[in-house]
Structure formats: C-alpha cells, structure tokens
Design an enzyme around this catalytic site. Sequence first.
Site, PDB file in Angstrom:
ATOM      1  N   GLU A 299       0.606  -1.205   0.051  1.00 32.02           N
ATOM      2  CA  GLU A 299       0.222  -0.271   0.056  1.00 32.02           C
ATOM      3  C   GLU A 299       1.021   1.165   0.505  1.00 32.02           C
ATOM      4  O   GLU A 299       0.161   2.672  -0.558  1.00 32.02           O
ATOM      5  CB  GLU A 299      -0.635  -0.472   0.448  1.00 32.02           C
ATOM      6  CG  GLU A 299      -1.582  -1.012   1.014  1.00 32.02           C
ATOM      7  CD  GLU A 299      -2.026  -2.007  -0.023  1.00 32.02           C
ATOM      8  OE1 GLU A 299      -2.670  -0.554  -0.511  1.00 32.02           O
ATOM      9  OE2 GLU A 299      -2.567  -2.869  -0.107  1.00 32.02           O
ATOM     10  N   GLU A 321      -1.480  -3.027  -9.327  1.00 31.79           N
ATOM     11  CA  GLU A 321      -1.082  -3.806  -8.773  1.00 31.79           C
ATOM     12  C   GLU A 321      -0.284  -4.606  -9.050  1.00 31.79           C
ATOM     13  O   GLU A 321       0.468  -5.104  -7.884  1.00 31.79           O
ATOM     14  CB  GLU A 321      -3.026  -4.989  -8.710  1.00 31.79           C
ATOM     15  CG  GLU A 321      -4.201  -4.345  -8.297  1.00 31.79           C
ATOM     16  CD  GLU A 321      -3.506  -3.104  -7.069  1.00 31.79           C
ATOM     17  OE1 GLU A 321      -2.968  -3.907  -6.432  1.00 31.79           O
ATOM     18  OE2 GLU A 321      -4.801  -2.240  -6.614  1.00 31.79           O
TER      19      GLU A 321
END
Length: 634
Positions: A299, A321
């Site tokens: 993150e 991602e």
Amino acid sequence: MAHVTEDKNFRLPLSIRPRRYNATLTLDLEARAFTGLQTLELELDKPTDEIILHAIALRLGEVLFRTADGRIILPSDTREVAQSETVVLRFAEELPQGTGSLDVAWTGRFTEGLRGLYMAGKVAATQFEAADARRLFPCFDEPAFKARWALTVHVPAGHTALSNGKVEREESDGHTRKLTFHETEVLSSYLIALVVGPLVGTPEEQVEGIPVRTWALPEKAHLTRFGQEAALAALPRLQAYFALPYAFGKVDQVGIPDFEAGAMENAGLITYREIALLLDPATAPLSVQKRVAEVVTHELAHQWFGNWVTMVWWDDLWLNEAFATWMAYKIVDQWKPDWRVWLDFDAGKAAALHLDALRSTHPIRGEVRNAHEAGESFDLITYEKGGAVLRMIEGFLGEDAFREGMRQYMRKHARSNAVADDLWRALANASSQPVLELANAWIGQNGYPLVGVKVEGRKVTLTQARYYSEPGVKSAERWPVPMVLRFADAGGVREQRVLLRESSAEVTLEGAGEVKWLCANAGSTGFYRVQYDAQGLERLSANVEALEPSERISLLADQWALARSGQATLAAFLDLAGRYGHEEDDAVLDELVGRLAYVEGRLVEGEDQEHFRRWVEKLLGAGLEKLGWNAAPG
C-alpha cells in the site's frame, strides 16, 4: 434521440476538468445519512450548455454555476442516468470557456454493503476504488480527472475522524465536532477517504519528517505495533528507491472491522482489513508477520506508483497492482533479509505458472470497458504473473537500469496520469533494451514458453514452444524471452543475458574452457520453464549444490511439470530428486517433499509403494536423523 450517457460504457468528456473540490460533509452515524455541500472549481476547454458528473443515489439540492467574472447561471434541467451512474446538468445558457465554479448541495444515505460510505461495525468508513466515490460526492469519478480536495466534516462528538490530510482546524459545540482537513495534492477521486469512529492510535512517530500513526478499535489497540514498525521501515526505503519524497504529508493506517479488499492505498489514509494490519508478534506465526509486512509495504508503494503517477484508465489496473506486489517483496527483503521473502514470491509465481499452462488462461492485460469490469479479471495471473513479468524484466535489464527507468517515469509523469507504454519507454530509455516490444508481448499474450536448452562446448542451442500442462496440446506462439544464463567454467561462475526472439537460436558463451554446468533461468526470475537435454540435466544434477535455493526449486518444478505433461519420464524426475539427499533448505525440501508425496499417494501402489518408501527413507533419512524430532536449543 438517446443521450450519450445512456451507454453503460460512457466515459466523461475531457473538455471539462475539475481543478479543486471544496466539500463539507455532515454525517449522522445513527441515521446512516449525510448531507453535502461543495464548490467545484472547473476548467472548460470550450463553451458548453451541460456538465456531467457521476452520482449514485444522491439527491441533488441547489446547483449553480459561477463564471470567472462572477455571473451566476442556473441549470434548466437535472437528469439522473442510471446506466452510466451520472447526473446531467443542462444549463439555460452556454457556460463560457475558461475557469468557473459549480456549487452543488446534496443528501444521501450510507451504502448497504462495503462500498462508498458504509458502517463497519462501530466505524463509518469509505471504500471508493474503483468507482464508488460517486456514492458520497457528485464528482468526476474516473482516474484521469485528478484534482485537489479540501474537505471539512461534521461528526458526532467523541469520535476520531481521519481523512487524507492532517486536521488543520477543529471546533466543537459539545454534540458535534467540525474538522477541517489540510487540502490534498492532486488526486483521483478513488483515492479520497474518510474514517470516523471510536478509534485509538499509536503515538505519532516521524520517519524522515513523515508522521506515521496506526489506528484500531480500543480493544485491538495492543495489536498495532507491528504494522506501525513495518510502515516506519518501508517509507525511507521507498523514498530512496524512487528518489522522490513522500508527497501526502502524513501516513495514517487504520484497521477496519468489515472490509472488502485486503487493504486500500488511499493517499495518506490507508485502510486495512484488520487481519492484514493487526497482529501480536509474540503469538503470530512468521507467515502472518510476512503477510502484514507485505500488505503494508504494497500500500505504501502505491503512494508513489498509483497515487503520485496514476493510470489513465482501469485497463492498466493490472500494472498498478503487479508493480506494488513486486515492489513490496523488494522492500521487505531489504528490511528483513533473513525472511527470504523472494522464495514466497516464487511460490505465488508457481501458482500462476500452473494456471497459465491451461488452455483456459487469459492475458495479464484485458480490455476494461467500464469501471465495474475493473476488478473482474483480478486473479493470480494479474497479480502474480504481472509481478513476475516485472521481476523478469528487471532481472534482464539489471537492477540499476530498471530503477533509473522507474525514476525517469516518476519524474516525467509527476502529479499526472500515465499508461503502461510510458513506463516501458522510460525503462527502454534507461537500459537501451527493447522493453516496449518485450513487455507488450508478455502482457498481451496468453501462456508462456518452454525453453529447450542444449550445450555443446561453448555453444548453446535454445528453442521455444508454448508450454501446456495438458499432454499433446501444441500451438505456434513465440515470445521475446529475456533470459539470464548462469554457468560455471574454469574462470568461475558467470552470467550472460540473451533475448530469445525466434523459435530457435544459437548462443556462444563468453569466456573459454569447458562448461561444467549451465542454469538457463538464473535466480529463477524468468516466467518460463526450461527443458535441458539429458547431458545438461545430468551436469546440473551433479552440481545441484552450486545452485541458489530458488534455482534448485525451479529445476525440480520444471522437471515435474515436464513429467506431468508427458514431455519427460517420471524416472527422469526421480533421478533428479535423488540428487537432493543433502538438501537442508526448508523451501527446497518443501518443493521436493510435495512432489514425492504426490508420487507415493497417486502413482505407486502395492509392492512398488513399499519400494518407493524405502527409496525415500534412504534419500531423506540422514537429514531427518541429523535434525531429530525434538527441538534443539537455539
């Protein structure tokens, strides 16, 4: 005539762009309802009589447009379009080109479920990716529309309220608190966040000037320390990698009781499923500590790759991602080298290799026509194969060239949006290698190659054909395969890089003298399988202890895959396995024992099973004896 917005794949026109949202929200947690008021500063490329915003289940009140010279223009018609989740504001006269502002008042209700603004137990939380900011704000809810956000909220007294920026001002009347948050950097709407509830945080700690706090419900506050430490370890390493300071003022991490994803990289306010953030290091197994460290780092990596430079549209979500997946392992490995997290990464890659060998696989990158399709193709191929392809490209270009390309990309597209090809061009520029051709072949094509390797003297013959796990299936695809060959000769162990473009090629190895052994997937960073000829396999088997653990695992895994697909005998696999009798690495033993257990359970029976068990005892008995059943001190 149907309006353009009646198509569910409708995309907002680029001729009107938001520059700044100044929004005030009042939340009623008990009634699960809210009111909102915002001034939206806009840039109009040309005169127009309509503005289209995204909105779901929001009841609009007063709306007015103010021109740069202060004239007020009111809408003549407001129409909600369910198919495209938009509201069309039609004005009585044309809005002039240039800057202007739109005032909107609205009311709405909390969402049932885990999207938009919802109740997670005692906590009100937002989750906007991919396209649910429109459930709380009338807004330009596509990633290409980046703007600054100045947010003020009215919340019940006694609750903590967190958003993307620090609290700048606070007022209280006893019943409610009014909090004004610091205005954000330019952000896409999906990265805005708000969390309100009875939360407690760790004391603020600073790392390189960045304040960091980790939050949870009071009864779980004792589980926040590890996640806090992971963030403090990752931030300076990420700043160093990108050569760019962290842009969002502070980091708050919050464990949310009900949360759909693992975590969400909202700028400056990262939200987590509790299990992905909170743990007690005294009782949590190492696998759980690794998982939390990886999620926290994943993150935080997005704060640069995704938040600072953002994809134009959801068809590059795979890159967002895959990059953060790969980057998390890189940073955690720097922090905790004894964890050997790249072997865990390889386990994820192995699962993707298994899926991608099926006829039913799909490419890493798929067409995304609307925001609802954004999350549909997310599986091991997107995350694990995507991350593995990035690692393969890095292995081929070298760490320094790859990092320099990343830095160029971050500098060039700072505060803006980019597409995957922008990244490939930056990497190509930094490395002088054909990255565009290489990357697009790998992300746009199903499957992966089986590379055949034959060594004669210092000449290596390489071939490639698509690998299928199903026996007898053939197809003619080819890849530009970026290979790193590692081999030993009289001069020691050396590496040579080769880009295999054709179905076959001959390579002359650098140096002189006899080649003792050659590993055609150095460090196991390539996303392909290798089939050595009998002599090459024998040489590798005889020198298996000279290989790195990851190479020993992939040698076994590839030979097993060849046996499963009927391209090699089980006997050849067992001959190779028989060379692993001195193995002491738990990750390699895990691979070995898993395959041998399959043979014992599924492929031999009766007398053969007994013979096989005796063979396994002979192979692994000495290791077991040395280790023993009882834990030794230290």
